[in-house]
Design a protein around this motif. Sequence first.
Motif, PDB file in Angstrom:
ATOM      1  N   VAL A 181       7.604   9.900   1.292  1.00 47.36           N
ATOM      2  CA  VAL A 181       6.588   8.926   1.721  1.00 47.36           C
ATOM      3  C   VAL A 181       7.254   7.642   2.209  1.00 47.36           C
ATOM      4  O   VAL A 181       6.894   7.090   3.250  1.00 47.36           O
ATOM      5  N   GLU A 196       1.827   7.365  -6.318  1.00 42.42           N
ATOM      6  CA  GLU A 196       0.829   8.432  -6.424  1.00 42.42           C
ATOM      7  C   GLU A 196       1.422   9.782  -6.045  1.00 42.42           C
ATOM      8  O   GLU A 196       1.106  10.809  -6.667  1.00 42.42           O
ATOM      9  N   ALA A 197       2.297   9.787  -5.045  1.00 44.35           N
ATOM     10  CA  ALA A 197       2.958  11.042  -4.653  1.00 44.35           C
ATOM     11  C   ALA A 197       3.880  11.525  -5.767  1.00 44.35           C
ATOM     12  O   ALA A 197       3.958  12.731  -6.047  1.00 44.35           O
ATOM     13  N   ASP A 226       0.821  -1.217   0.000  1.00 45.28           N
ATOM     14  CA  ASP A 226       0.000   0.000   0.000  1.00 45.28           C
ATOM     15  C   ASP A 226       0.855   1.267   0.000  1.00 45.28           C
ATOM     16  O   ASP A 226       0.556   2.227  -0.723  1.00 45.28           O
ATOM     17  N   VAL A 227       1.907   1.265   0.800  1.00 46.11           N
ATOM     18  CA  VAL A 227       2.763   2.452   0.872  1.00 46.11           C
ATOM     19  C   VAL A 227       3.517   2.656  -0.434  1.00 46.11           C
ATOM     20  O   VAL A 227       3.712   3.790  -0.892  1.00 46.11           O
ATOM     21  N   ASN A 276       7.591   6.131   6.359  1.00 46.39           N
ATOM     22  CA  ASN A 276       7.068   4.830   6.775  1.00 46.39           C
ATOM     23  C   ASN A 276       8.168   3.828   7.134  1.00 46.39           C
ATOM     24  O   ASN A 276       7.885   2.650   7.353  1.00 46.39           O
ATOM     25  N   LYS A 335       2.407   1.944  -3.384  1.00 47.61           N
ATOM     26  CA  LYS A 335       1.450   2.593  -4.290  1.00 47.61           C
ATOM     27  C   LYS A 335       1.294   4.067  -3.931  1.00 47.61           C
ATOM     28  O   LYS A 335       1.185   4.932  -4.813  1.00 47.61           O
ATOM     29  N   GLU A 336       1.303   4.366  -2.639  1.00 49.15           N
ATOM     30  CA  GLU A 336       1.232   5.758  -2.194  1.00 49.15           C
ATOM     31  C   GLU A 336       2.446   6.546  -2.690  1.00 49.15           C
ATOM     32  O   GLU A 336       2.337   7.722  -3.067  1.00 49.15           O
ATOM     33  N   CYS A 337       3.619   5.885  -2.707  1.00 45.88           N
ATOM     34  CA  CYS A 337       4.831   6.528  -3.237  1.00 45.88           C
ATOM     35  C   CYS A 337       4.651   6.880  -4.712  1.00 45.88           C
ATOM     36  O   CYS A 337       4.995   7.990  -5.148  1.00 45.88           O
TER      37      CYS A 337
END
Length: 288
Positions: free
Chosen positions: A193, A171-172, A164-165, A197, A167-169
């Motif tokens: 990001v 997206e950022a 999940d993180v 984490n 994917k967040e990276c």
Amino acid sequence: MLKKNSECWCGSKKKYKHCHEQWDNTISVLKLQGKIVPPHSLIKNEEDIKWIRKAAKINNEILDLVGKTIKEGMSTEQIDQLVYDYTVSHGAIPACLGYEGYPKSCCTSLNDEVCHGIPDKNIILQQGDIINVDCTTIVHGHFADASRMYCIGEVSSEAKKLVDVTKECLEAGIKAVRPWGYFGDIGAAIQEVAHKNGYSVVTDFCGHGVGNAFHEDPFVHHVGIRNTGMVIAPGMVFTIEPMINEGKRDLFIDADNGWTAYTEDGLLSAQWENTIYVTEKGVEILAY
């Protein structure tokens, strides 16, 4: 220097004054300011984008199909066969197959494999595995490149968080892209990001220009400093594909196959990849 009514250098067949004259004027100013600017060769025209979109559509459908099909007990060779069959049945070409000697149509990177995992009939997916499937599709000589993570059955909370993180990276990194911004902005956003984490960012591999070839300039680094690096100009197409490690960023390449990268410490790694098109107004995600 082109005249206003000359045909534009981009191949659009439009008059220069109606196409890239203003683009060139902006680039000239940035050059005078000492900025690193992209050459004309990195700028895609409307015809290029049309075919890259077609390649991306098939590429996205392939990864959708993988998501519907992938399961415990399946071999990574079966994933590769699915990718190959769908690609060629839709009139496209799997770019990975034969690329610099690579033997398969996609990459299947499992658990502690950072990237370039080679599909194999003897590698069977188990509950709790996380796997990245990376494929690139060619249509009419144009390329679209993307990868996704898939969780097999119930995975640990630690594995799920990493997926999940990561994917967040991604997206950022995409959110940091803006016309006339800087490539350093992308890496800075991703590393913030990841580090927040407690993860590390792989620096041995990076994103790249794509579209008219599999790998083009520029390199798209996943660590960086804001307001530095090459200018991001409208018309550019490139991948953002952060590889994020649970432990340290260090890795090694399998000495036997010469392709697969593993985390040095044996901890998990994850990756998501999109192909991005920069427009005058912002960003269009082509392959995801």
